[in-house]
Design an enzyme around this catalytic site. Sequence first.
Site, mmCIF file in Angstrom:
data_model
loop_
_atom_site.group_PDB
_atom_site.id
_atom_site.type_symbol
_atom_site.label_atom_id
_atom_site.label_comp_id
_atom_site.label_asym_id
_atom_site.label_seq_id
_atom_site.Cartn_x
_atom_site.Cartn_y
_atom_site.Cartn_z
ATOM 1 C CB THR A 38 -0.880 0.045 1.261
ATOM 2 O OG1 THR A 38 -0.026 0.082 2.417
ATOM 3 C CG2 THR A 38 -1.786 -1.174 1.361
ATOM 4 N N GLY A 40 2.727 4.398 0.865
ATOM 5 C CA GLY A 40 4.111 4.711 1.180
ATOM 6 C C GLY A 40 4.989 3.477 1.267
ATOM 7 C CG ASP A 127 -3.214 1.244 11.999
ATOM 8 O OD1 ASP A 127 -4.067 1.142 11.105
ATOM 9 O OD2 ASP A 127 -2.002 1.017 11.820
ATOM 10 C CE LYS A 139 -11.960 -16.506 13.148
ATOM 11 N NZ LYS A 139 -13.278 -15.850 13.014
ATOM 12 C CE1 TYR A 214 22.746 -10.634 37.811
ATOM 13 C CE2 TYR A 214 23.868 -11.949 36.142
ATOM 14 C CZ TYR A 214 23.894 -10.992 37.149
ATOM 15 O OH TYR A 214 25.079 -10.396 37.481
ATOM 16 C CG HIS A 267 23.383 -1.017 46.551
ATOM 17 N ND1 HIS A 267 23.430 -2.031 45.610
ATOM 18 C CD2 HIS A 267 24.560 -1.080 47.210
ATOM 19 C CE1 HIS A 267 24.569 -2.685 45.718
ATOM 20 N NE2 HIS A 267 25.284 -2.133 46.685
ATOM 21 C CD GLU A 320 28.405 -2.362 37.457
ATOM 22 O OE1 GLU A 320 28.260 -2.648 36.248
ATOM 23 O OE2 GLU A 320 28.838 -3.165 38.299
#
Length: 503
Positions: A38, A40, A127, A139, A214, A267, A320
């Site tokens: 479609t 663009g 949309d 589906k 983790y 922390h 860090e």
Amino acid sequence: MNHPILPIQHALISVFDKTGLEPLCQKLKAQGTQIYSTGGTAKFISEQGLEVIPVETVTRFPEMMDGRVKTLHPNIFGGILARRSEKEDLAAAERHQIPLFDLIVVNLYPFWDHLNDTKEVQTKFIDIGGPSMLRAAAKNHASVVVLSSPTDYEEFINELDQHRGTSLRFRESMAAKTFRRTSEYDLMIANCWEKSSSELPNQISLGELTPLRYGENPHQKAAWGAKIQPWKVLQGKELSYNNLLDAESAVRLTYEFKEPAITIVKHNNPCGVASLEAPLDFVFDKALNCDAKSAFGGIVSSNRCIDAKTAEAMSKIFFEVVIAPGFSEEAKVFFSQKKNLRLIEWENPALGTFEIRPSMGGWLVQTSDNEGMPLEARWVTQQSQVSSTTQSDLMFAWLVAKHVRSNAIVIAKDGHTVGIGAGQMSRVDAVQLALEKAKGKTEGAVLASDAFFPFRDNIDLLKDLRIGAIIQPGGSQRDAEVIEACNEHGIAMLFTGKRHFKH
């Protein structure tokens, strides 16, 4: 029922986000797939030198209403919903000359980019055709594979390489993702439009989850979820659960200030904060000197782009993560010498307006603490004449205290913290800890408490330390005793009437 590998002979592609689209289309063309598209999207594919069939050849009807009506047509949905196992469906498709689509590639208008716009603008980014095609394809996943995000393309290409088509397992997986994404899309719109009657959403969605190495500890699994990732990782190791928690805390605090500001978090508590109209390396030095020992291994946030001089200073310490709206090229060179250091670029942090955490088998949701200096703040001591510098420091300390785990005490001077007492069960212990961190640098400083002082023993700890002023909510049954202690020690005290617990 047997579900063989299904080849991709006909694909319908209609996307707003064209990320990764070129290699996907190149792969399809190499397999001999016919691509329908479609507006663009068709133009983009054609510009890559690939043949594309306009969707109007299927609908035999032009796009209309500024492109809002183009795929909402029986010939499109017949091509998506036709069951390959049903002779009647196949006969109907042949009779009406409808191509059977084996692949649907659709992503949605970015409503999430317009949450703060007017309803008129937002409506343009709701949309209709996209979710309809996605749900239809999901589906009918027994016959059709659906890709609802560019993040699915790599897995799809691997599937083609392995099977020369798609397996039922893969189609089921993509269908499940699609139903989740379309439901989250509608929920986002509903939450946005219901804000007029409530500051909290009626429902919550975690968005797309990205696995992390983790959780808080290596034996815990973790993931980060959002509709989009608004920040970029420029270098370093994979981000951890704890990195993201601390980065959020650091950014929230740093952006309390309009002046150049640096926050160092460890922390989930700040161990040093500075906000000054000064060169950024000077601001960093003031933040670091509050508690340089605790800063080791911490997270640094800046509300200004980091220059070479600041990067050089930061590179001498083990951190860090460093997160900022940008980094100069020279700064990147300094940081590149520390391969494991994560650099995060977040140009315009849009921090959430509410907070979520699990509780008692469900969820707790609250609005974020965005309170500044309350208008009802009042002096309650005999001493109430303080310098403009002291007033600025009181405001600074009060804003920092919002971001310190309760019980929280912040001692500050000249736009930077000199001592922070965080997360203590007793407020008097929090005062003692902040004084210990201050290492005697209390003359002319101010002290902020996130909640009221229950006893005067907190104030008596400040005797002869020449603390200039205190800011606290007030509201204790013993406020009179606390005020009396301040008067005895010559300390000015401001009641805000607001508290800043952070559990």
